[in-house]
Design an enzyme around this catalytic site. Structure first.
Site, PDB file in Angstrom:
ATOM      1  N   ARG A  81     -23.134   2.276   0.958  1.00  0.00           N
ATOM      2  CA  ARG A  81     -23.243   0.806   1.076  1.00  0.00           C
ATOM      3  C   ARG A  81     -23.923   0.442   2.396  1.00  0.00           C
ATOM      4  O   ARG A  81     -24.779  -0.455   2.452  1.00  0.00           O
ATOM      5  CB  ARG A  81     -21.840   0.177   1.038  1.00  0.00           C
ATOM      6  CG  ARG A  81     -21.233   0.196  -0.356  1.00  0.00           C
ATOM      7  CD  ARG A  81     -19.762  -0.173  -0.341  1.00  0.00           C
ATOM      8  NE  ARG A  81     -19.241  -0.307  -1.704  1.00  0.00           N
ATOM      9  CZ  ARG A  81     -17.967  -0.186  -2.033  1.00  0.00           C
ATOM     10  NH1 ARG A  81     -17.054   0.078  -1.114  1.00  0.00           N
ATOM     11  NH2 ARG A  81     -17.584  -0.331  -3.292  1.00  0.00           N
ATOM     12  N   ASP A  83     -18.842   4.158   1.247  1.00  0.00           N
ATOM     13  CA  ASP A  83     -19.024   3.224   2.364  1.00  0.00           C
ATOM     14  C   ASP A  83     -20.336   3.525   3.080  1.00  0.00           C
ATOM     15  O   ASP A  83     -21.077   2.625   3.480  1.00  0.00           O
ATOM     16  CB  ASP A  83     -17.841   3.359   3.338  1.00  0.00           C
ATOM     17  CG  ASP A  83     -16.528   3.463   2.591  1.00  0.00           C
ATOM     18  OD1 ASP A  83     -15.777   2.496   2.551  1.00  0.00           O
ATOM     19  OD2 ASP A  83     -16.279   4.534   2.003  1.00  0.00           O
ATOM     20  N   ARG A 124       0.832  -1.193   0.000  1.00  0.00           N
ATOM     21  CA  ARG A 124       0.000   0.000   0.000  1.00  0.00           C
ATOM     22  C   ARG A 124       0.876   1.256   0.000  1.00  0.00           C
ATOM     23  O   ARG A 124       0.566   2.250  -0.629  1.00  0.00           O
ATOM     24  CB  ARG A 124      -0.884  -0.029   1.244  1.00  0.00           C
ATOM     25  CG  ARG A 124      -2.310   0.247   0.927  1.00  0.00           C
ATOM     26  CD  ARG A 124      -3.188  -0.135   2.065  1.00  0.00           C
ATOM     27  NE  ARG A 124      -3.952   1.013   2.475  1.00  0.00           N
ATOM     28  CZ  ARG A 124      -3.968   1.487   3.701  1.00  0.00           C
ATOM     29  NH1 ARG A 124      -3.240   0.917   4.629  1.00  0.00           N
ATOM     30  NH2 ARG A 124      -4.700   2.515   3.999  1.00  0.00           N
ATOM     31  N   HIS A 159     -11.052   5.697   4.438  1.00  0.00           N
ATOM     32  CA  HIS A 159     -11.728   4.887   3.421  1.00  0.00           C
ATOM     33  C   HIS A 159     -10.847   3.656   3.233  1.00  0.00           C
ATOM     34  O   HIS A 159      -9.927   3.642   2.430  1.00  0.00           O
ATOM     35  CB  HIS A 159     -11.877   5.676   2.110  1.00  0.00           C
ATOM     36  CG  HIS A 159     -12.341   4.834   0.959  1.00  0.00           C
ATOM     37  ND1 HIS A 159     -13.533   4.153   0.964  1.00  0.00           N
ATOM     38  CD2 HIS A 159     -11.762   4.542  -0.224  1.00  0.00           C
ATOM     39  CE1 HIS A 159     -13.659   3.489  -0.162  1.00  0.00           C
ATOM     40  NE2 HIS A 159     -12.595   3.697  -0.905  1.00  0.00           N
TER      41      HIS A 159
HETATM   42  P1  NAD Z   1      -8.209   2.912 -14.158  1.00  0.00           P
HETATM   43  O1  NAD Z   1      -6.867   2.308 -14.250  1.00  0.00           O
HETATM   44  O2  NAD Z   1      -9.334   2.330 -14.981  1.00  0.00           O
HETATM   45  O3  NAD Z   1      -8.125   4.464 -14.558  1.00  0.00           O
HETATM   46  C1  NAD Z   1      -7.076   5.290 -14.179  1.00  0.00           C
HETATM   47  C2  NAD Z   1      -6.911   6.313 -15.288  1.00  0.00           C
HETATM   48  O4  NAD Z   1      -5.916   7.258 -14.855  1.00  0.00           O
HETATM   49  C3  NAD Z   1      -6.401   5.698 -16.591  1.00  0.00           C
HETATM   50  O5  NAD Z   1      -7.266   6.067 -17.658  1.00  0.00           O
HETATM   51  C4  NAD Z   1      -5.002   6.300 -16.756  1.00  0.00           C
HETATM   52  O6  NAD Z   1      -4.645   6.526 -18.108  1.00  0.00           O
HETATM   53  C5  NAD Z   1      -5.161   7.601 -15.986  1.00  0.00           C
HETATM   54  N1  NAD Z   1      -3.887   8.179 -15.538  1.00  0.00           N
HETATM   55  C6  NAD Z   1      -2.841   7.549 -14.937  1.00  0.00           C
HETATM   56  N2  NAD Z   1      -1.854   8.432 -14.700  1.00  0.00           N
HETATM   57  C7  NAD Z   1      -2.286   9.636 -15.134  1.00  0.00           C
HETATM   58  C8  NAD Z   1      -1.720  10.928 -15.165  1.00  0.00           C
HETATM   59  N3  NAD Z   1      -0.507  11.168 -14.694  1.00  0.00           N
HETATM   60  N4  NAD Z   1      -2.442  11.929 -15.701  1.00  0.00           N
HETATM   61  C9  NAD Z   1      -3.671  11.701 -16.193  1.00  0.00           C
HETATM   62  N5  NAD Z   1      -4.266  10.500 -16.204  1.00  0.00           N
HETATM   63  C10 NAD Z   1      -3.576   9.479 -15.676  1.00  0.00           C
HETATM   64  O7  NAD Z   1      -8.612   2.936 -12.626  1.00  0.00           O
HETATM   65  P2  NAD Z   1     -10.080   3.098 -12.014  1.00  0.00           P
HETATM   66  O8  NAD Z   1     -10.668   1.756 -11.795  1.00  0.00           O
HETATM   67  O9  NAD Z   1     -10.832   4.126 -12.797  1.00  0.00           O
HETATM   68  O10 NAD Z   1      -9.732   3.669 -10.571  1.00  0.00           O
HETATM   69  C11 NAD Z   1      -9.219   4.978 -10.419  1.00  0.00           C
HETATM   70  C12 NAD Z   1      -8.929   5.258  -8.960  1.00  0.00           C
HETATM   71  O11 NAD Z   1     -10.153   5.331  -8.234  1.00  0.00           O
HETATM   72  C13 NAD Z   1      -8.112   4.148  -8.277  1.00  0.00           C
HETATM   73  O12 NAD Z   1      -7.155   4.765  -7.426  1.00  0.00           O
HETATM   74  C14 NAD Z   1      -9.138   3.415  -7.448  1.00  0.00           C
HETATM   75  O13 NAD Z   1      -8.553   2.770  -6.326  1.00  0.00           O
HETATM   76  C15 NAD Z   1     -10.028   4.577  -7.049  1.00  0.00           C
HETATM   77  N6  NAD Z   1     -11.349   4.212  -6.550  1.00  0.00           N
HETATM   78  C16 NAD Z   1     -11.788   4.952  -5.481  1.00  0.00           C
HETATM   79  C17 NAD Z   1     -13.008   4.669  -4.900  1.00  0.00           C
HETATM   80  C18 NAD Z   1     -13.451   5.489  -3.721  1.00  0.00           C
HETATM   81  O14 NAD Z   1     -14.411   5.152  -3.029  1.00  0.00           O
HETATM   82  N7  NAD Z   1     -12.791   6.588  -3.440  1.00  0.00           N
HETATM   83  C19 NAD Z   1     -13.803   3.633  -5.403  1.00  0.00           C
HETATM   84  C20 NAD Z   1     -13.342   2.912  -6.508  1.00  0.00           C
HETATM   85  C21 NAD Z   1     -12.098   3.211  -7.067  1.00  0.00           C
END
Ligand code: NAD
Length: 316
Positions: free
Chosen positions: A154, A151, A91, A178
């Site tokens: 949910r 959360d 992590r 979170h």
């Molecule tokens: P993903 O890999 O599908 O999308 C990430 C995107 O970021 C990609 O399109 C990538 O090209 C882009 N990216 C990476 N580096 C970049 C940069 N420097 N500049 C611009 N774009 C960039 O991932 P995802 O499934 O969409 O998840 C995104 C984030 O959301 C993850 O960190 C995930 O853990 C988080 N998430 C948070 C929650 C929450 O409750 N907060 C819930 C689900 C997912």
């Protein structure tokens, strides 16, 4: 200012970002939406695809794929960009990697002249929201993390399902990180103004372990979904849209977000999930629930875990 319209800039059009864009369009919340991603083709393809849905949308939204200069006139920048945890990666590795990515992103956004509100969803969300606050130099009120909004949703869904009551009549919160150390605030959980402890008296087959299981399922929901389909995105996308509406429409809605604490809940210099009043200026105030001794202790543990994880990244 007759031509002034709301503009949202979305950084990251992966699973979460593109689901957010789709939900935003369907709810007609903003007049302008600009999509930005390292993967330009993905952002461009999404803009094309979403534009083709406009004839079916409730209102007009101008959507295009752009670059950081488009953030100058944005009211809200939503960040869902970043790396996901890779096998064998800790992590902390992820925190350091995403903090580096965020430094680059936030520097570019601020260089555009952006002076609006940040909304962060990338994980670990509490720490990265802190990073955005540090890197941007914006007031703490204008940097918001999605925190425990999902959360809490949910939690409300499962409680509503268990008691067979519309989830919108359930008022209950998940607070803290979170992540694994989050906690349910049972002492402030209500259905239509009735404490859950009272409500359970009418449920013949009620067992305390049912409520305990509900919380475990909330806490571990992401793992369960990721096991099945690799990622979670619809729930958080709708949560981000809810927050966007509260901000752009100046709603003063109480939502559980990652907010900066400066003495509230006895904690300082940390972004963590708590209920807060959200409006056009960002976070108006943190709502301080009256917690039991046990809840206070769990919340403080959650904050200490976050602080420990952050230490190496921010040299605190
Ligand atoms: P993903 O890999 O599908 O999308 C990430 C995107 O970021 C990609 O399109 C990538 O090209 C882009 N990216 C990476 N580096 C970049 C940069 N420097 N500049 C611009 N774009 C960039 O991932 P995802 O499934 O969409 O998840 C995104 C984030 O959301 C993850 O960190 C995930 O853990 C988080 N998430 C948070 C929650 C929450 O409750 N907060 C819930 C689900 C997912």
């Amino acid at each position: 200012m007759l031509n002034r319209v709301n503009r949202v800039a979305l950084i990251g059009t992966g699973f979460v970002g593109s689901s957010y864009a789709f939900a935003l369009l369907n709810q007609g919340i903003t007049e302008e939406l600009v999509l930005i991603d390292l993967n330009k083709e993905k952002a461009e393809g999404d803009a094309m695809d979403l534009n083709h849905g406009l004839p079916f949308a409730p209102s007009r939204t101008k959507i295009w794929y752009g670059d950081y200069s488009d953030c100058k006139d944005a009211d809200l920048v939503v960040i869902t960009a970043g790396a996901n945890q890779k096998p064998g990666e800790t992590r902390l590795d992820l925190v350091e990697k995403n903090a580096r990515i965020f430094k680059g992103i936030v520097d570019e956004i601020m260089a555009s002249g952006f002076d609006g509100i940040f909304l962060v969803a990338t994980n670990p969300v509490d720490i990265l929201t802190y990073a955005v606050w540090k890197y941007s130099g914006l007031p703490k009120e204008r940097v918001i993390g999605s925190g425990t909004i999902l959360d809490t949703a949910r939690f409300r869904f499962l409680l509503g399902q268990y008691f067979d009551v519309d989830t919108r009549n359930v008022h209950a919160y998940i607070i803290g990180e979170h992540g694994d150390t989050e906690l349910p605030v049972w002492s402030n959980a209500y259905i239509a103004g009735t404490a859950i402890s009272e409500w359970t008296k009418n449920k013949q087959d009620f067992k305390q372990e049912n409520l305990d299981n509900i919380f475990t399922n909330v806490r571990d929901a992401a793992y369960h979904i990721i096991e099945r389909k690799g990622a979670t995105y619809y729930g958080i996308a709708m949560g981000l849209v809810r927050l966007t509406r509260a901000i752009l429409r100046d709603e003063n809605s109480v939502l559980t977000v990652s907010a900066y604490l400066n003495g509230e809940y006895g904690e300082k210099d940390i972004y963590v999930g708590v209920p807060a009043v959200v409006n056009r200026n960002g976070i108006r105030e943190v709502v301080e629930l009256e917690l039991t001794e046990d809840e206070i202790q769990k919340f403080s543990h959650s904050v200490s875990v976050l602080k420990k994880t952050m230490e190496p990244v921010f040299n605190r």
